[in-house]
Design a protein around this motif. Structure first.
Motif, short mmCIF file in Angstrom:
data_model
loop_
_atom_site.label_atom_id
_atom_site.label_comp_id
_atom_site.label_asym_id
_atom_site.label_seq_id
_atom_site.Cartn_x
_atom_site.Cartn_y
_atom_site.Cartn_z
N MET A 244 0.85 -1.26 0.04
CA MET A 244 0.23 0.08 0.12
C MET A 244 0.85 1.20 -0.03
SD MET A 244 -1.48 -0.13 3.95
CE MET A 244 -2.19 -1.65 3.75
N THR A 245 0.39 2.17 -0.28
CA THR A 245 0.86 3.61 -0.21
C THR A 245 1.42 3.93 1.22
OG1 THR A 245 -0.91 5.08 -0.27
CG2 THR A 245 0.05 4.36 -2.41
N LEU A 246 2.41 4.91 1.28
CA LEU A 246 2.92 5.49 2.55
C LEU A 246 1.64 6.30 3.34
CD1 LEU A 246 4.69 6.00 4.93
CD2 LEU A 246 5.51 7.98 3.57
N ARG A 247 0.69 6.75 2.47
CA ARG A 247 -0.44 7.63 2.92
C ARG A 247 -1.46 6.73 3.24
NH1 ARG A 247 -2.80 12.62 1.97
NH2 ARG A 247 -1.25 13.05 0.58
N GLU A 248 -1.79 5.52 2.77
CA GLU A 248 -2.59 4.58 3.13
C GLU A 248 -2.18 3.71 4.30
OE1 GLU A 248 -4.50 3.19 -1.26
OE2 GLU A 248 -2.46 2.13 -0.47
N PHE A 249 -0.91 3.49 4.59
CA PHE A 249 -0.39 3.06 5.67
C PHE A 249 -0.46 3.79 6.87
CE2 PHE A 249 3.10 1.15 8.62
CZ PHE A 249 2.43 0.22 8.70
N ALA A 250 -0.33 5.02 6.85
CA ALA A 250 -0.49 6.02 7.77
C ALA A 250 -1.79 5.81 8.30
CB ALA A 250 -0.10 7.44 7.33
N GLU A 251 -2.93 5.86 7.52
CA GLU A 251 -4.21 5.61 7.78
C GLU A 251 -4.43 4.43 8.77
OE1 GLU A 251 -6.60 8.11 8.01
OE2 GLU A 251 -5.28 9.43 7.05
N LYS A 252 -3.69 3.44 8.14
CA LYS A 252 -3.96 2.21 8.94
C LYS A 252 -3.20 2.22 10.33
CE LYS A 252 -2.45 -2.90 8.40
NZ LYS A 252 -3.91 -3.33 8.31
N VAL A 253 -2.33 2.69 10.47
CA VAL A 253 -1.52 2.86 11.82
C VAL A 253 -2.29 3.73 12.83
CG1 VAL A 253 0.32 4.14 12.95
CG2 VAL A 253 0.88 3.00 10.88
N LYS A 254 -3.25 4.87 12.06
CA LYS A 254 -3.91 5.45 12.93
C LYS A 254 -5.07 4.65 13.57
CE LYS A 254 -5.22 9.49 11.41
NZ LYS A 254 -5.68 10.54 10.16
N MET A 255 -5.58 3.80 12.80
CA MET A 255 -6.64 3.02 13.21
C MET A 255 -6.17 1.91 14.08
SD MET A 255 -9.06 2.38 10.01
CE MET A 255 -10.25 1.46 10.58
N ALA A 256 -4.98 1.09 13.78
CA ALA A 256 -4.44 -0.09 14.45
C ALA A 256 -4.14 0.41 16.00
CB ALA A 256 -3.21 -0.40 13.77
N PHE A 257 -3.72 1.73 15.96
CA PHE A 257 -3.12 2.45 17.30
C PHE A 257 -4.24 3.33 18.12
CE2 PHE A 257 1.26 1.46 15.77
CZ PHE A 257 1.25 0.12 15.96
N ASP A 258 -5.24 3.31 17.53
CA ASP A 258 -6.27 4.27 18.11
C ASP A 258 -5.65 5.72 18.45
OD1 ASP A 258 -8.58 5.24 19.05
OD2 ASP A 258 -8.27 4.29 21.04
N VAL A 259 -5.04 6.18 17.62
CA VAL A 259 -4.60 7.64 17.49
C VAL A 259 -5.34 8.58 16.41
CG1 VAL A 259 -2.43 6.96 18.70
CG2 VAL A 259 -2.64 7.14 16.31
N LYS A 260 -5.35 9.42 16.90
CA LYS A 260 -6.07 10.61 15.74
C LYS A 260 -5.14 11.39 14.72
CE LYS A 260 -9.62 12.16 19.28
NZ LYS A 260 -10.07 13.47 19.71
N THR A 261 -3.97 11.45 15.22
CA THR A 261 -2.92 11.97 14.29
C THR A 261 -1.55 11.18 14.40
OG1 THR A 261 -1.84 13.35 15.73
CG2 THR A 261 -3.82 14.13 14.24
N VAL A 262 -0.83 11.47 13.28
CA VAL A 262 0.48 10.86 13.21
C VAL A 262 1.39 11.72 12.24
CG1 VAL A 262 -0.25 8.12 13.14
CG2 VAL A 262 0.13 9.51 10.93
#
Length: 373
Positions: free
Chosen positions: A255-273
């Protein structure tokens, strides 16, 4: 079912997160209170703040098991008018034991970094930065021939003789054992005052260092002799088990870095990265490390990671690695909160197996000091 004492609880916890995995100088272990009491309710917390202690008091907890040590540096004073002093005052007045498991829980199999890797869906992940390699011992025990198989099986069941994908590995050599029982002996073979010569087998097995005491107990229980002759050697070669900080593995699909950044936010329950790199870059291999990972960026790059997910990245580190084309996602240090539910679930299962009547709960207090406006 029984209500265990604190020592029994910690012994169970350290069955998967032992103290020897911690970094040198890390102030883990008992911090306030005592383990010499019954423990029926434990609150799992990332940080120990006054709000968390109030939560433990309201819930009737006997112990708080925290990831970040509350007493990290030596205290110069305990002032009850200061937040730190009030925490200690409340813990003592309400008889709540405080125990910390920091880098040992980071390193452990099934610990913080495994939880983070699993939350991201990483496959075939391995250790990013090794900190511990299991030492090996060799145990040689002398057994009468008729008891050889019984002792050999007891050693294998206790964890000795495991080499890679092979179990029950051992070597034996026959010989003659000699001994003379005195008047106080109760020999399995032989009589008082007479020198005996017995056909014996020397059984040798390799033992992982953490299992030495368990293996020796099993050997002694299975051995027919009143006094058992055995030797224990330290080996220069090391075991297969390698543990350490961080994990590196593969995503199921690119996936793209942008898509993965959204995945990180969901996986770790954070609003921003915070993200450094080309948002269109293709991401497949991922390195992740809980807490502060600034000094491990080069390690992640060396391991071939397309992106490094970690907290507390310094500005100049981000500038330097952006120029080198290394993608970084910083979701903050607080993502280690994943350990609250993870440890509570794991300990609940272990306690049920051990027959302990206990209640494990994850703190619901948000201890992240940062707000995004």
């Amino acid at each position: 079912m029984k209500i265990p004492n604190g020592y029994e609880v910690i012994q169970l916890f350290e069955s998967f997160s032992p103290k020897y995995l911690a970094e040198d100088g890390d102030p883990i272990g008992l911090q306030v209170g005592t383990l010499s009491k019954k423990i029926s309710k434990v609150l799992i917390a990332l940080d120990v703040t006054e709000d968390v202690v109030d939560e433990a008091i309201a819930g009737g907890a006997d112990m708080i098991l925290a990831h970040h040590p509350f007493i990290f540096r030596p205290l110069k004073k305990i002032d009850f008018s200061h937040p730190h002093g009030r925490v200690i005052e409340k813990l003592i007045k309400h008889d709540i034991t405080l125990y910390a498991a920091h880098t040992n829980l980071d390193v452990a199999e099934g610990g913080v970094n495994d939880m983070l890797a699993e939350a991201l869906g990483l496959q075939d992940f391995t250790v990013l930065a090794p900190t511990y390699r299991e030492g090996l011992k060799k145990l040689a025990v002398y057994v009468p021939a008729e008891a050889e198989e019984k002792v050999r099986e007891a050693l294998a069941q206790a964890g000795a003789g495991h080499l890679g994908h092979y179990s029950h590995c051992s070597f034996s050599a026959e010989g003659i054992g000699r001994f003379k029982p005195d008047e106080h002996a109760n020999p399995h073979i032989g009589v008082e005052g007479k020198l005996e010569a017995v056909q014996e087998v020397k059984v040798e097995v390799v033992v992982p260092e953490p299992l030495v005491n368990k293996v020796i107990r099993a050997m002694l229980n299975a051995h027919p002799y009143e006094e058992v002759a055995y030797d224990l050697y330290t080996l220069d070669n090391q075991g297969d088990k390698e543990l350490g900080l961080g994990r590196v593995g593969m995503l199921p699909e690119t996936m793209t870095l942008r898509e993965f950044a959204e995945k990180v936010k969901m996986a770790f329950d954070v609003k921003t990265v915070r993200v450094t790199g080309d948002l269109t870059a293709q991401i497949k291999k991922v390195a992740v490390l809980g807490g502060t990972g600034d000094k491990f960026v080069r390690t992640a790059q060396f391991k071939g990671a397309d992106v490094f997910v970690t907290g507390d990245i310094y500005y100049h580190t981000a500038v330097d690695f952006k120029q080198e084309g290394m993608n970084i996602i910083d979701p903050g240090h607080n993502v280690e909160k994943i350990m609250k539910k993870g440890v509570a679930s794991k300990m609940d299962a272990l306690c049920k197996t051990a027959g302990f009547e206990m209640e494990w709960s994850a703190s619901i207090i948000d201890t992240d000091p940062f707000q995004v406006i």
